[in-house]
Design a protein around this motif. Structure first.
Motif, short mmCIF file in Angstrom:
data_model
loop_
_atom_site.label_atom_id
_atom_site.label_comp_id
_atom_site.label_asym_id
_atom_site.label_seq_id
_atom_site.Cartn_x
_atom_site.Cartn_y
_atom_site.Cartn_z
N ASP A 52 0.83 -1.21 0.00
CA ASP A 52 0.00 0.00 0.00
C ASP A 52 0.86 1.25 0.00
O ASP A 52 0.54 2.25 -0.68
CB ASP A 52 -0.93 0.01 1.22
N SER A 53 1.94 1.23 0.76
CA SER A 53 2.82 2.40 0.82
C SER A 53 3.49 2.67 -0.52
O SER A 53 3.83 3.81 -0.84
CB SER A 53 3.89 2.21 1.90
N LEU A 54 3.67 1.59 -1.31
CA LEU A 54 4.25 1.73 -2.65
C LEU A 54 3.19 2.03 -3.70
O LEU A 54 3.51 2.22 -4.88
CB LEU A 54 5.00 0.44 -3.03
N LYS A 55 1.92 2.00 -3.25
CA LYS A 55 0.78 2.24 -4.13
C LYS A 55 0.71 1.21 -5.27
O LYS A 55 0.50 1.55 -6.44
CB LYS A 55 0.82 3.67 -4.69
N VAL A 56 0.92 -0.04 -4.90
CA VAL A 56 0.79 -1.16 -5.84
C VAL A 56 -0.05 -2.25 -5.18
O VAL A 56 -0.15 -2.31 -3.94
CB VAL A 56 2.16 -1.73 -6.26
N ASN A 57 -0.63 -3.10 -5.99
CA ASN A 57 -1.45 -4.19 -5.47
C ASN A 57 -0.66 -5.46 -5.22
O ASN A 57 -0.98 -6.24 -4.32
CB ASN A 57 -2.60 -4.49 -6.44
N GLU A 58 0.36 -5.68 -6.02
CA GLU A 58 1.16 -6.91 -5.91
C GLU A 58 2.53 -6.67 -6.51
O GLU A 58 2.77 -5.65 -7.18
CB GLU A 58 0.45 -8.07 -6.60
N ILE A 59 3.40 -7.64 -6.31
CA ILE A 59 4.78 -7.46 -6.74
C ILE A 59 4.91 -7.32 -8.25
O ILE A 59 5.81 -6.66 -8.76
CB ILE A 59 5.66 -8.63 -6.22
N SER A 60 4.00 -7.93 -8.99
CA SER A 60 4.07 -7.86 -10.45
C SER A 60 3.75 -6.46 -10.99
O SER A 60 3.92 -6.21 -12.18
CB SER A 60 3.13 -8.90 -11.08
N ASP A 61 3.32 -5.55 -10.11
CA ASP A 61 3.11 -4.16 -10.52
C ASP A 61 4.41 -3.36 -10.50
O ASP A 61 4.45 -2.21 -10.95
CB ASP A 61 2.09 -3.48 -9.59
N LEU A 62 5.48 -3.97 -9.97
CA LEU A 62 6.79 -3.32 -9.93
C LEU A 62 7.61 -3.76 -11.14
O LEU A 62 7.45 -4.85 -11.65
CB LEU A 62 7.52 -3.69 -8.64
N SER A 63 8.51 -2.90 -11.58
CA SER A 63 9.35 -3.26 -12.73
C SER A 63 10.61 -4.00 -12.30
O SER A 63 11.11 -4.86 -13.03
CB SER A 63 9.73 -2.01 -13.53
N GLU A 64 11.13 -3.70 -11.12
CA GLU A 64 12.37 -4.33 -10.68
C GLU A 64 12.47 -4.33 -9.17
O GLU A 64 12.09 -3.36 -8.50
CB GLU A 64 13.58 -3.61 -11.29
N VAL A 65 13.01 -5.44 -8.63
CA VAL A 65 13.26 -5.55 -7.19
C VAL A 65 14.65 -6.15 -7.01
O VAL A 65 14.92 -7.25 -7.49
CB VAL A 65 12.22 -6.45 -6.49
N LYS A 66 15.53 -5.42 -6.34
CA LYS A 66 16.89 -5.91 -6.06
C LYS A 66 16.97 -6.31 -4.59
O LYS A 66 16.79 -5.48 -3.70
CB LYS A 66 17.92 -4.84 -6.38
N LEU A 67 17.26 -7.59 -4.37
CA LEU A 67 17.23 -8.14 -3.02
C LEU A 67 18.63 -8.38 -2.46
O LEU A 67 18.79 -8.94 -1.38
CB LEU A 67 16.47 -9.47 -3.03
N SER A 68 19.66 -7.97 -3.19
CA SER A 68 21.03 -8.37 -2.87
C SER A 68 21.70 -7.52 -1.81
O SER A 68 22.73 -7.91 -1.27
CB SER A 68 21.87 -8.34 -4.15
#
Length: 262
Positions: free
Chosen positions: A237-253
């Motif tokens: 909600d804070s990112l204003k997205v419904n799910e992770i697939s609404d994001l273009s990239e996630v770096k977990l490293s």
């Protein structure tokens, strides 16, 4: 006197029963089993089995007992295929041969330039023979491997592993990718997982619209962070997205942070 008559009747009944069963067996083929009943074979379908053992369904009533027994032996021998865990055989009067097949449960078919294979719900890899297109296909790119042994249609998963083992520590890179696939099968139920790219320093996991980047060290910690992203609704909600697939990239490293691009 009554007891003697009763004994004679019992003996006569038993003798008649033996004669009847012998006659029926000879004329009605009481012990002739010729009808295969298959259970549990989701991927190795009946037609495939008949083709593998050279059994003609239209000739089922003409095979001898010895030929039927040979077919049963060939069916048991299908356990040699990676897909099959166990085959159980039982018989039902008058003519049924029950074949219960326990197959592995594939969750992905992993496509790659070396040798395609399947991965099951326990994280085991095996030959993808007979696994149909109902199982999601994942493209796996090896950017850090040298092929030491040619692979062809006669190769197997063991040949793939032999290639990987020649790459010394880099076989751990593939194991990391397989761990990620197993994790996704358990924790991520959507079907938009498309590919995994293994690089020297990192692994990219590509959904349809999202790229997830892992490094090879401390993979468990990175997967824990991904779990939080998937399940923390307040974060989404804070990112204003419904799910992770609404994001273009996630770096977990990164050690203490997650880099997210919308």
């Amino acid at each position: 006197m009554k007891e003697k008559v009763l004994n004679i009747l019992i003996i006569t009944f038993i003798a008649f029963g033996i004669y009847y069963l012998s006659y029926y067996s000879e004329n009605k083929k009481l012990n002739y089993y010729d009808k295969f009943i298959f259970q549990g074979n989701k991927f190795m379908k009946n037609e495939i089995i008949y083709d593998l053992i050279k059994y003609n369904v239209d000739s089922s009533g003409f095979y001898s007992t010895d030929e039927i027994n040979l077919f049963v032996s060939k069916i048991k021998n299908l356990e040699k295929y990676d897909l099959i865990d166990k085959i159980y055989v039982s018989y039902n009067i008058p003519n049924e041969i029950n074949i219960k097949i326990k197959e592995k449960t594939p969750v992905y078919i992993v496509k790659n330039d070396i040798y395609d294979f399947a991965i099951d719900n326990k994280g085991l890899i095996f030959d993808s023979n007979f696994v149909d297109e109902s199982i999601p296909n994942i493209n796996l790119d090896f950017f850090v491997y040298e092929i030491y042994k040619d692979m062809n249609e006669n190769s197997s998963v063991s040949d793939l592993m032999s290639n990987i083992n020649h790459n010394n520590q880099k076989n751990q890179y593939l194991l990391n990718a397989l761990d990620i696939l197993s994790w996704f099968n358990k924790e991520y139920k959507k079907t938009d997982l498309k590919s995994i790219n293994i690089q020297e320093n990192f692994i990219d996991v590509n959904l349809v619209d999202t790229k997830l980047t892992f490094v090879h060290d401390n993979l468990d910690r990175q997967l824990q962070k991904l779990f939080i992203i998937l399940n923390d609704q307040s974060l989404l909600d804070s990112l204003k997205v419904n799910e992770i697939s609404d994001l273009s990239e996630v770096k977990l490293s990164f050690n203490n942070q997650i880099i997210i691009k919308k």
